[in-house]
Design an enzyme around this catalytic site. Structure first.
Site, PDB file in Angstrom:
ATOM      1  N   HIS A   1      82.611 -18.579 -22.433  1.00 47.97           N
ATOM      2  CA  HIS A   1      82.557 -19.449 -21.249  1.00 47.97           C
ATOM      3  C   HIS A   1      83.020 -20.866 -21.575  1.00 47.97           C
ATOM      4  CE1 HIS A   1      80.843 -21.218 -17.564  1.00 47.97           C
ATOM      5  NE2 HIS A   1      80.358 -22.171 -18.343  1.00 47.97           N
TER       6      HIS A   1
ATOM      7  N   ASP B   1      81.428 -26.402 -23.051  1.00 46.12           N
ATOM      8  CA  ASP B   1      80.705 -26.402 -21.776  1.00 46.12           C
ATOM      9  C   ASP B   1      80.146 -27.800 -21.481  1.00 46.12           C
ATOM     10  OD1 ASP B   1      79.752 -25.216 -19.472  1.00 46.12           O
ATOM     11  OD2 ASP B   1      77.995 -24.329 -20.420  1.00 46.12           O
TER      12      ASP B   1
ATOM     13  N   HIS C   1      84.966 -26.056 -14.091  1.00 48.40           N
ATOM     14  CA  HIS C   1      84.384 -24.722 -13.947  1.00 48.40           C
ATOM     15  C   HIS C   1      85.142 -23.896 -12.903  1.00 48.40           C
ATOM     16  CE1 HIS C   1      81.017 -26.007 -16.471  1.00 48.40           C
ATOM     17  NE2 HIS C   1      80.655 -24.730 -16.501  1.00 48.40           N
TER      18      HIS C   1
ATOM     19  N   HIS D   1      87.795 -22.338 -14.881  1.00 43.60           N
ATOM     20  CA  HIS D   1      87.190 -21.234 -15.642  1.00 43.60           C
ATOM     21  C   HIS D   1      87.147 -19.969 -14.795  1.00 43.60           C
ATOM     22  CE1 HIS D   1      83.623 -18.699 -16.273  1.00 43.60           C
ATOM     23  NE2 HIS D   1      83.925 -18.794 -17.555  1.00 43.60           N
TER      24      HIS D   1
END
Length: 377
Positions: A279, A177, A262, A265
């Protein structure tokens, strides 16, 4: 994502941040700043152990506390339940201790009531603890949306003795992350996209610098930190990477915003086989895709790919149990382009074909560097 409509820059962060071994046992000294009584919502898996530690730390003090077991989802019903229990306790300060959903619930409840909140992450798996945001889900775990709060937490307290004993996979996901923060920060700075402060403002150079520092710590100390954690010990490198995952990346992303990594993602979550991955693991592959989109210089690409391969972060679709078929990749790309705005923070034109091609090329690049690293080994 539209270009920000103001030249005003803005920066936000927690009022205070504490990090060190044994800090959890000093919580009474922090909650007493805000009043005599504290109310805790604690992650269910850790409830019994942490409640015993709190009993001990409060027993000879002038303060008192009540605690509830977190229900498991950061849903509006759980936020309302937390508010009800807090108000019944007549406490002065709310404390959330646990994983991201526990912390987000505490932040949302405190924001709704207008009371102080202290956030106590028990792993370094993501960069959310420092932010004035919560990710909301249904009671059964389906994502709804993100909500922004009026202010950041009063205190973020990280007991590295607890965090370093969490599963190593969570620590690695936190690095995945944090790996994205500098890349996405640079994209937002280049496109003049709004950050997550209030209604959204231009990012400050300070926010970008913190994101860059997070990246450098990961590159230089991430492997050493991981090796230490595998031995069950907390070293200076572990402390530094925990800070990078939690504070530097957390303040960095809020003050610069997310972008392609992201966005990818979000697309990956549409493939059911990815649901068992964390995540940060999916974001790591998003970074590979963003590097392809931005045609990142080779020396940076090699640095990132070698790092991911060393610590075990996914760089291919196969590692996320996604077969690289045109149908699967188009499903991801379609979500990124048509159902998620993050990709539009990139400083160039976004099309469905461009994103599809970038994902396919990123997957191929991931396989190439895996083969190259195995040959070197």
């Amino acid at each position: 994502m539209a270009m920000v409509e103001t030249r005003t820059r803005a920066f936000a962060c927690p009022a205070k941040y504490f990090q060190g071994i044994g800090e959890f046992d000093l919580l009474e000294s922090y909650t007493s700043i805000y009043g005599k009584k504290a109310f805790y919502t604690i992650d269910g898996f850790l409830y019994d152990d942490l409640k015993k530690r709190l009993d001990k730390s409060y027993e000879n003090s002038k303060s008192v506390f009540e605690a509830m077991r977190f229900g498991g989802e950061c849903s509006y019903n759980e936020v309302d339940r937390t508010i009800e229990k807090f108000q019944q306790s007549q406490a002065d300060v709310l404390v959330g201790a646990g994983g991201g959903k526990t912390l987000d619930t505490a932040k949302a409840a405190a924001d709704k009531m207008g009371v102080p909140v202290i956030v106590v992450p028990t792993s370094a798996s993501c960069d959310a603890p420092c932010s004035a945001m919560s990710v909301m889900y249904t009671d059964t775990g389906e994502y709804i949306h993100n909500i922004r709060h009026k202010k950041n937490p009063e205190i973020v307290l990280v007991d590295t003795g607890i965090v370093s004993k969490a599963p190593v996979r969570l620590f690695v996901a936190g690095m995945g992350d944090a790996l994205s923060t500098a890349f996405e920060g640079h994209a937002n700075q280049a496109s003049f996209s709004p950050n997550y402060v209030g209604k959204g403002y231009r990012c400050t150079n300070t926010g970008v610098a913190l994101a860059e520092l997070s990246f450098e710590i990961l590159m230089e100390q991430g492997v050493s930190a991981l090796n230490a954690l595998k031995q069950g010990v907390c070293t200076e490198a572990v402390e530094n990477v925990i800070e990078a995952n939690t504070l530097l990346s957390g303040v960095g992303f809020e003050n610069t915003s997310c972008a392609a990594a992201h966005g990818i993602h979000a697309g990956l979550t549409q493939i059911p086989s990815t649901h068992k991955y964390l995540h940060g693991e999916k974001v790591a592959f998003g970074v590979v895709c963003q590097m392809v989109m931005e045609n990142t210089p080779k020396e940076i690409v090699e640095r990132v790919m070698d790092f991911c391969n060393e610590v075990g972060l996914p760089t291919t679709l196969e590692e996320l149990d996604v077969e690289a078929t045109p149908e699967n990749v188009m499903t991801i790309a379609d979500t990124v382009v048509n159902n998620n705005k993050l990709i539009y923070a990139e400083p160039f034109k976004i099309t469905l074909d461009f994103v599809y091609n970038s994902i396919m090329a990123a997957d191929a690049m991931g396989h190439y560097y895996k083969q190259a690293s195995s040959v070197r080994a």
